[in-house]
Scaffold this active site. Structure first.
Site, short mmCIF file in Angstrom:
data_model
loop_
_atom_site.label_atom_id
_atom_site.label_comp_id
_atom_site.label_asym_id
_atom_site.label_seq_id
_atom_site.Cartn_x
_atom_site.Cartn_y
_atom_site.Cartn_z
N PRO A 67 29.66 18.84 3.74
CG PRO A 67 31.57 20.11 3.37
CD PRO A 67 30.16 19.93 2.90
CB CYS A 68 28.94 15.92 8.50
SG CYS A 68 30.41 14.91 8.81
#
Length: 353
Positions: free
Chosen positions: A64-65
């Site tokens: 997840p960014c």
């Protein structure tokens, strides 16, 4: 990522995600299975049985960014998602694939968790290469800077350059300029994905006052939001903006379908861009299916999938780079064996000690 790898010629067998909305588009567009599971609970046996016997194994991960994004000023190491990259590292250790790739936002490169990830790959005998690229340079019609990592046990590896990949920069007009016009809050009868959000009365006035490439600073003062009139709000000009025809689009986020969430106003029409336009700017092909036939399109869910996605073309760049690397490694191994055979034959058959 998967669809890009497939377009490059990689045989992808399995995709894993915790978002159930991913399952239909993943399986409908790719000849691969889908597993709804958290990477924290993912065991190596969940992956091993899907690999081809005696094949070269690739493990691709996109942590997840949001935790490392420049849009998130509150994320800290206390965020559980911060450490998910180390779960990916665990799977690399247990599976020991020949090839590893990872994509994320550039800020990850500044964090200790990334240093640990790279150090562990190198300790396990991988050649590692990583760099921050601008997707627009590879022909994706979007200014999207991304950190791309490639690692291999077969030898030194690198990402293809834009020149080697052979794509030229593309503008918003080239990408979406020929789509049918829409009014705010409507959808096209022949394409349910070509739909856009409704606008409030004041936001309609705001977008009509917006110039392509301009900001809310161009508006009459009565249209400026109260939060932007404060000194603390004057540093946020990249919201309530129109895109320009002549340039690539700004970075697509999970909220790209909202006019007030960024520079997502259509360059010419008085509306935010549609889901279809966002998908095209993310380099999804026109026939990519996001919902089952006849199923109602949920803007929030599909917008999240499109905004979170690795651009398909970036996946293709990564896949092409990996296949080129494997081809080169195979040729090197073949030439090495040929040299060994020649050297053995060069020894005299008698008189050796």
């Amino acid at each position: 990522m998967t669809h890009g790898l497939v377009r490059a010629g990689v045989d992808v067998r399995l995709g894993v995600d915790i978002d159930p909305v991913c399952e239909y588009p993943y399986t409908a567009n790719n000849k691969a299975k889908f597993l709804l599971k958290s990477v924290e609970k993912l065991a190596v046996c969940d992956l091993e049985r899907h690999y081809r016997k005696n094949g070269i194994k690739l493990l691709a991960g996109c942590a997840p960014c949001q935790t490392f994004s420049t849009y998130n000023h509150k994320a800290t190491e206390s965020d559980k998602r911060w450490w998910l990259l180390l779960q990916f590292s665990r799977l690399v250790d247990e599976l020991s694939p020949e090839l590893v790739t990872m994509e994320n936002v550039p800020r990850l490169i500044e964090q200790n968790v990334f240093d640990k990830f790279v150090a562990n790959l190198e300790f396990k005998g991988y050649s590692v290469a990583y760099q921050v690229i601008n997707c627009a340079e590879y022909g994706i019609p979007q200014q999207r800077n991304r950190l791309v990592l490639l690692a291999s046990k077969l030898g030194p590896i690198s990402l293809l350059t834009p020149q080697e990949f052979g794509r030229r920069p593309r503008t918003v007009k080239e990408a979406i300029g020929d789509l049918p016009p829409l009014k705010a809050g409507t959808s096209h009868p022949n394409d349910p994905l070509h739909q856009c959000s409704a606008l409030s009365e004041i936001n309609m006035r705001r977008i009509k006052a917006s110039k392509p490439g301009g900001t809310w600073r161009d508006w009459p003062r009565e249209l400026v939001a109260n939060c932007h009139k404060k000194s603390s709000g004057k540093t946020y000009p990249s919201v309530y903006g129109r895109m320009t025809w002549e340039d690539p689009a700004p970075t697509m986020t999970t909220q790209f379908f909202g006019f007030g969430n960024g520079r997502f106003g259509h360059p010419q029409q008085d509306r935010a861009i549609s889901l279809r336009e966002g998908a095209i700017l993310q380099s999804f092909p026109a026939d990519y299916e996001f919902t089952r036939p006849g199923e109602q399109v949920c803007q929030k869910s599909i917008g999240r999938l499109i905004g979170n996605a690795v651009p398909v073309t970036l996946g293709e760049i990564i896949g092409t780079s990996l296949l080129s690397h494997v081809s080169d490694a195979t040729k090197r191994a073949y030439r090495s064996k040929q040299r060994e055979r020649r050297e053995v034959r060069s020894f005299p058959s008698r008189g050796m000690t």
